[in-house]
Design a protein around this motif. Sequence first.
Motif, short mmCIF file in Angstrom:
data_model
loop_
_atom_site.label_atom_id
_atom_site.label_comp_id
_atom_site.label_asym_id
_atom_site.label_seq_id
_atom_site.Cartn_x
_atom_site.Cartn_y
_atom_site.Cartn_z
N GLN B 38 35.13 32.31 37.61
CA GLN B 38 35.59 30.92 37.60
C GLN B 38 34.82 30.19 36.52
O GLN B 38 33.60 30.14 36.53
CB GLN B 38 35.34 30.27 38.95
CG GLN B 38 35.94 28.90 39.10
CD GLN B 38 35.70 28.35 40.48
OE1 GLN B 38 34.67 28.63 41.09
NE2 GLN B 38 36.64 27.57 41.00
N GLY B 41 34.40 25.35 36.88
CA GLY B 41 34.70 24.87 38.22
C GLY B 41 36.15 24.90 38.62
O GLY B 41 36.51 24.40 39.67
N ARG B 42 37.02 25.47 37.82
CA ARG B 42 38.44 25.51 38.18
C ARG B 42 39.01 26.88 37.88
O ARG B 42 38.46 27.63 37.11
CB ARG B 42 39.21 24.47 37.34
CG ARG B 42 38.74 23.06 37.48
CD ARG B 42 39.06 22.48 38.84
NE ARG B 42 40.45 22.24 39.04
CZ ARG B 42 41.03 21.07 38.79
NH1 ARG B 42 40.34 20.07 38.30
NH2 ARG B 42 42.33 20.92 39.02
N GLY B 43 40.13 27.22 38.47
CA GLY B 43 40.90 28.40 38.09
C GLY B 43 40.18 29.71 38.29
O GLY B 43 39.35 30.11 37.48
N LEU B 44 40.49 30.40 39.37
CA LEU B 44 39.92 31.73 39.63
C LEU B 44 40.68 32.77 38.82
O LEU B 44 41.89 32.88 38.92
CB LEU B 44 40.01 32.05 41.11
CG LEU B 44 39.01 31.30 41.99
CD1 LEU B 44 39.47 31.30 43.42
CD2 LEU B 44 37.64 31.92 41.87
N GLU B 59 42.25 43.82 35.70
CA GLU B 59 43.34 42.89 35.48
C GLU B 59 43.40 42.38 34.05
O GLU B 59 44.46 42.04 33.56
CB GLU B 59 43.22 41.70 36.45
CG GLU B 59 43.59 42.05 37.87
CD GLU B 59 45.06 42.39 38.01
OE1 GLU B 59 45.90 41.54 37.65
OE2 GLU B 59 45.38 43.50 38.48
N PHE B 88 31.01 31.47 36.83
CA PHE B 88 30.67 31.66 38.23
C PHE B 88 31.45 32.86 38.72
O PHE B 88 32.68 32.88 38.68
CB PHE B 88 31.05 30.39 39.00
CG PHE B 88 30.55 30.34 40.41
CD1 PHE B 88 31.43 30.09 41.46
CD2 PHE B 88 29.22 30.53 40.69
CE1 PHE B 88 30.97 30.04 42.77
CE2 PHE B 88 28.75 30.48 42.00
CZ PHE B 88 29.62 30.24 43.04
N LEU B 90 32.55 35.51 41.56
CA LEU B 90 32.75 35.59 43.01
C LEU B 90 33.27 36.96 43.40
O LEU B 90 34.19 37.49 42.78
CB LEU B 90 33.77 34.53 43.45
CG LEU B 90 33.25 33.09 43.43
CD1 LEU B 90 34.39 32.12 43.26
CD2 LEU B 90 32.48 32.78 44.71
N ILE B 94 39.29 41.52 51.42
CA ILE B 94 40.49 41.13 52.15
C ILE B 94 40.55 41.86 53.47
O ILE B 94 40.32 43.07 53.54
CB ILE B 94 41.76 41.43 51.32
CG1 ILE B 94 42.05 40.24 50.39
CG2 ILE B 94 42.96 41.71 52.21
CD1 ILE B 94 43.37 40.30 49.72
N THR B 103 43.93 38.02 54.88
CA THR B 103 43.13 36.85 54.55
C THR B 103 41.95 37.29 53.69
O THR B 103 41.44 38.39 53.85
CB THR B 103 42.63 36.15 55.81
OG1 THR B 103 41.94 37.11 56.62
CG2 THR B 103 43.76 35.55 56.59
N GLN B 104 41.57 36.44 52.77
CA GLN B 104 40.54 36.78 51.79
C GLN B 104 39.28 35.97 52.06
O GLN B 104 39.34 34.78 52.31
CB GLN B 104 41.07 36.49 50.38
CG GLN B 104 40.28 37.14 49.27
CD GLN B 104 41.02 37.08 47.95
OE1 GLN B 104 41.82 36.20 47.72
NE2 GLN B 104 40.75 38.04 47.08
N TYR B 105 38.13 36.65 51.97
CA TYR B 105 36.85 36.03 52.24
C TYR B 105 35.95 36.21 51.01
O TYR B 105 35.93 37.27 50.40
CB TYR B 105 36.19 36.66 53.47
CG TYR B 105 37.02 36.49 54.71
CD1 TYR B 105 37.96 37.45 55.07
CD2 TYR B 105 36.88 35.37 55.51
CE1 TYR B 105 38.74 37.29 56.21
CE2 TYR B 105 37.65 35.20 56.64
CZ TYR B 105 38.57 36.17 56.98
OH TYR B 105 39.35 36.01 58.09
N PHE B 106 35.19 35.17 50.70
CA PHE B 106 34.41 35.15 49.47
C PHE B 106 32.91 35.17 49.75
O PHE B 106 32.43 34.62 50.75
CB PHE B 106 34.73 33.90 48.66
CG PHE B 106 36.06 33.99 47.96
CD1 PHE B 106 37.22 33.70 48.63
CD2 PHE B 106 36.12 34.38 46.63
CE1 PHE B 106 38.45 33.81 48.00
CE2 PHE B 106 37.35 34.48 45.99
CZ PHE B 106 38.50 34.20 46.67
N PRO B 108 28.96 34.20 48.27
CA PRO B 108 28.41 32.91 47.81
C PRO B 108 28.45 32.72 46.30
O PRO B 108 28.27 31.60 45.83
CB PRO B 108 26.97 32.97 48.31
CG PRO B 108 26.66 34.42 48.42
CD PRO B 108 27.94 35.08 48.81
N ARG B 111 26.00 32.47 39.63
CA ARG B 111 26.22 31.61 38.47
C ARG B 111 25.48 32.22 37.28
O ARG B 111 24.26 32.29 37.28
CB ARG B 111 25.72 30.19 38.73
CG ARG B 111 26.24 29.18 37.74
CD ARG B 111 26.03 27.75 38.22
NE ARG B 111 26.68 27.47 39.49
CZ ARG B 111 27.97 27.18 39.62
NH1 ARG B 111 28.75 27.14 38.56
NH2 ARG B 111 28.48 26.93 40.81
#
Lengths: 108, 115
Positions: B38, B41-44, B59, B88, B90, B94, B103-106, B108, B111
């Motif tokens: 990321q 702060g935007r767009g994964l 990818e 950042f 991450l 899943i 469902t997807q879990y991230f 912490p 950075r």
Amino acid sequence: GIQVEQSPPDLILQEGANSTLRCNFSDSVNNLQWFHQNPWGQLINLFYIPSGTKQNGRLSATTVATERYSLLYISSSQTTDSGVYFCRYAGNNRKLIWGLGTSLAVNP
Amino acid sequence: SQTIHQWPATLVQPVGSPLSLECTVEGTSNPNLYWYRQAAGRGLQLLFYSVGIGQISSEVPQNLSASRPQDRQFILSSKKLLLSDSGFYLCAWIRLRGPGTDTQYFGPGTRLTVL
């Protein structure tokens, strides 16, 4: 390719106000999830909602699959609601596509 | 319950230095694992995903590589960092609950600043 668009891109609220965030997608949905990223970067699952409506406290979400959109409602906003809200979409091929997010700032 | 760990939390590295970020998952077996970046702060941006040990899908072509030496361990590496690698990072997994449901879990996040 499939488009996932979130609106508005930025939102500023006074504490106590309500808001609606929108996620549009251009193809049929298999999986739709809302996340909140707090100012420290932590991503939290809010809702898994490929269809229908769910509520969790002050937050609720609705996905209308036939019209290809999902909405996230925040009521009585608090400063801790600040951050970026993402929707994440998956179609029939289950490839995950993220929206660019809505950046929310709630002022005291 | 399942938890996902990433380390380090923050990292400052000079251009041209190597990189190794680690992600581990507890409380589940054979998870699908993901690395995202990321920026600003935007767009994964999805970098890599893995459906099992030694199975890595990339990818986007880039300066990074990933490995999965163990079922619940996912590593992001670079031989020589570029300024553009700052961001950042991450790690996510899943939970597969059935056809069309996951469902997807991230974690912490890490950075990374490349100077």
